[in-house]
Design an enzyme around this catalytic site. Structure first.
Site, PDB file in Angstrom:
ATOM      1  N   GLY A  42       1.396  -1.195  -1.790  1.00 54.00           N
ATOM      2  CA  GLY A  42       3.002  -1.756  -1.645  1.00 54.00           C
ATOM      3  C   GLY A  42       3.222  -3.094  -1.036  1.00 54.00           C
ATOM      4  O   GLY A  42       2.154  -3.589  -0.391  1.00 54.00           O
ATOM      5  N   LEU A 238       9.406  -1.204   1.067  1.00 49.54           N
ATOM      6  CA  LEU A 238       8.928  -1.718  -0.109  1.00 49.54           C
ATOM      7  C   LEU A 238       7.483  -0.923  -0.456  1.00 49.54           C
ATOM      8  O   LEU A 238       6.908  -1.504  -1.583  1.00 49.54           O
ATOM      9  CB  LEU A 238       8.953  -3.052   0.022  1.00 49.54           C
ATOM     10  N   ASP A 239       7.021  -0.188   0.153  1.00 42.97           N
ATOM     11  CA  ASP A 239       5.687   0.243  -0.217  1.00 42.97           C
ATOM     12  C   ASP A 239       5.438   1.259  -1.173  1.00 42.97           C
ATOM     13  O   ASP A 239       4.855   2.420  -1.159  1.00 42.97           O
ATOM     14  CB  ASP A 239       4.772   0.848   1.255  1.00 42.97           C
ATOM     15  N   THR A 240       6.078   0.944  -2.336  1.00 41.65           N
ATOM     16  CA  THR A 240       5.770   1.584  -3.690  1.00 41.65           C
ATOM     17  C   THR A 240       4.186   1.486  -3.967  1.00 41.65           C
ATOM     18  O   THR A 240       3.632   0.479  -3.568  1.00 41.65           O
ATOM     19  CB  THR A 240       6.407   0.864  -4.845  1.00 41.65           C
ATOM     20  N   VAL A 241       3.768   2.561  -4.508  1.00 34.98           N
ATOM     21  CA  VAL A 241       2.305   2.460  -4.827  1.00 34.98           C
ATOM     22  C   VAL A 241       1.839   2.245  -6.395  1.00 34.98           C
ATOM     23  O   VAL A 241       2.549   2.617  -7.173  1.00 34.98           O
ATOM     24  CB  VAL A 241       1.448   3.685  -4.362  1.00 34.98           C
TER      25      VAL A 241
END
Length: 425
Positions: A42, A238-241
């Site tokens: 992210g 916001l820590d989409t992977v």
């Protein structure tokens, strides 16, 4: 910024504006596994206190992908393996541990793209499934089988209850929200809910007493924002992977997964599910072109409106990859006309591009790939990991904006080069 050590196969350059990386050779026996994976946990804000956990999950994801490559798996299998590991971590906002929406439920987005076939699969606002990437992958696979009964075109993107029902009907087990909710995500939801309730109470009281206290224009005076946790200086927002992979045959694949914004409206679908926004993968159609794979993270609405994944992929066909990504992030994202009203544009990308090395094109006895890997972000930080199938262990790094840089208006860009080679016996 911290200096990275060199792996046996790759050379990294970590200065935000430096592109002086060189190539280190790595020659292996003809039948040894070959490939490369780059993952991210992210783009957002990663505190020093949790740096170890973020790096550890990136290491595990790289290792899972490389294990698939070493077992003979192709890029699509490897990128799926990496995403499953990232989704299963309670420290990431994807799968287990995802942010809760306004109703206290988990709704996940995910997509995956195969550079060889150019097929794509995605799910949005999906509840009740532990690993959303598995549903996206299955959707992609089903599209490759051709039309359904009565000539119907198979879906490549499903949302909500329909996506959950489709997944279960195709053998993917259900998982209730309570089993995917962690103590961290639940406590965050409760704190956010209290803040929102407080903000509503303040607004109600203000309106009740506004009749005799309007300004000269007859307008109500604005109330200061009461931030929802996760909207600013918090990696949970916001820590989409995501991950990008190239395999021994030069095929590329990309995937992305996210639990979305904290306290989002039920049914909201972020960039992780949208075509050309969350991820992109495209094999070179000509020896003069590069194969590219991209995965994004950040404010979903900003990434959707700029189609950043595809824009970055397109930019990679110029000679200087570092400069191309720098210009794409500046011109197609921060200064994009589609975001003209935004003064804080938040996002990050990981990019992989590869081509057949010159000597490999001239000889049947050598198969070699030149892989360039990069990451860039406008957020305060971004956590990445990478590994080749010939490396003994993964490398991880938390990239941060240069001192004095303003998040949403400045960017950092780093990366390196890796030469993957297989020589004759």
């Amino acid at each position: 910024m911290e200096k990275l050590e060199n792996s046996t196969d790759c050379k990294e350059t970590v200065s935000p504006l430096n592109n002086s990386g060189s190539v280190l050779n790595s020659t292996a026996p003809r039948h040894e596994a070959m490939g490369f994976v780059l993952v991210h946990a992210g783009a957002g804000y990663h505190s020093e206190s949790k740096a170890k956990e973020y790096k550890h999950v990136c290491k595990r994801a790289c290792q899972r992908a490389v294990d698939r490559l070493r077992a003979g798996g192709l890029a699509l299998e490897a990128v799926t393996a990496a995403l499953i590991e990232l989704e299963d971590s309670p420290f990431t906002n994807a799968g287990t541990g995802s942010n809760l929406n306004l109703s206290g439920e988990i709704e996940c987005d995910a997509s995956i793209m195969d550079g060889k076939s150019l097929n794509y699969g995605a799910v949005g606002a999906l509840s009740g499934i532990k690993n959303p990437v598995l549903v996206a992958r299955r959707l992609l696979s089903e599209t490759q089988k051709g039309k359904l009964s009565a000539g119907r075109i198979p879906p490549c993107f499903l949302v909500g209850k329909g996506a959950e029902q489709w997944a279960i009907s195709h053998g993917i087990p259900a998982c209730p929200t309570e089993k995917m909710t962690t103590k961290f995500s639940l406590s965050g939801y409760k704190r956010n809910k209290r803040k929102m309730e407080l903000a509503e109470q303040v607004e109600t009281k203000r309106r009740r007493h506004s009749c005799g206290h309007e300004n000269d224009l007859g307008c109500l005076e604005p109330v200061g924002d009461i931030m929802v946790e996760g909207e600013e200086n918090n990696s949970a927002c916001l820590d989409t992977v995501g991950a990008v992979v190239v395999d021994r045959e030069g095929n590329v694949a990309a995937a992305v997964s996210s639990g979305g914004l904290a306290m989002k409206h039920p049914g909201r679908v972020g960039q992780a599910a949208h075509y050309g926004c969350g991820c992109w993968a495209e094999n070179a159609r000509d020896v003069s072109l590069y194969s590219t794979a991209v995965s994004t993270s950040g404010s979903g609405e900003h990434l959707i409106r700029t189609m950043l994944a595809r824009e970055c992929s397109t930019s990679m066909q110029t000679e200087n990859a570092h400069q191309a990504l720098l210009e794409a992030m500046q011109n197609k994202f921060i200064s994009s006309p589609f975001l003209a009203g935004e003064d804080c544009v938040l996002g990050g990308v990981i990019v992989l591009r590869c081509c057949t090395c010159g000597e490999a094109q001239r000889s049947e006895d050598i198969q070699a790939l030149l892989v360039e890997f990069l990451w860039s972000h406008t957020t305060e930080s971004m956590c990445v990991g990478y590994m080749s199938a010939q490396d003994s262990k993964p490398r991880t790094h938390i990239s941060r904006l240069p001192p004095g840089a303003v998040a949403g208006q400045s960017l950092a860009i780093e990366g390196g080069v890796c030469r993957l080679g297989t020589a004759s016996d």
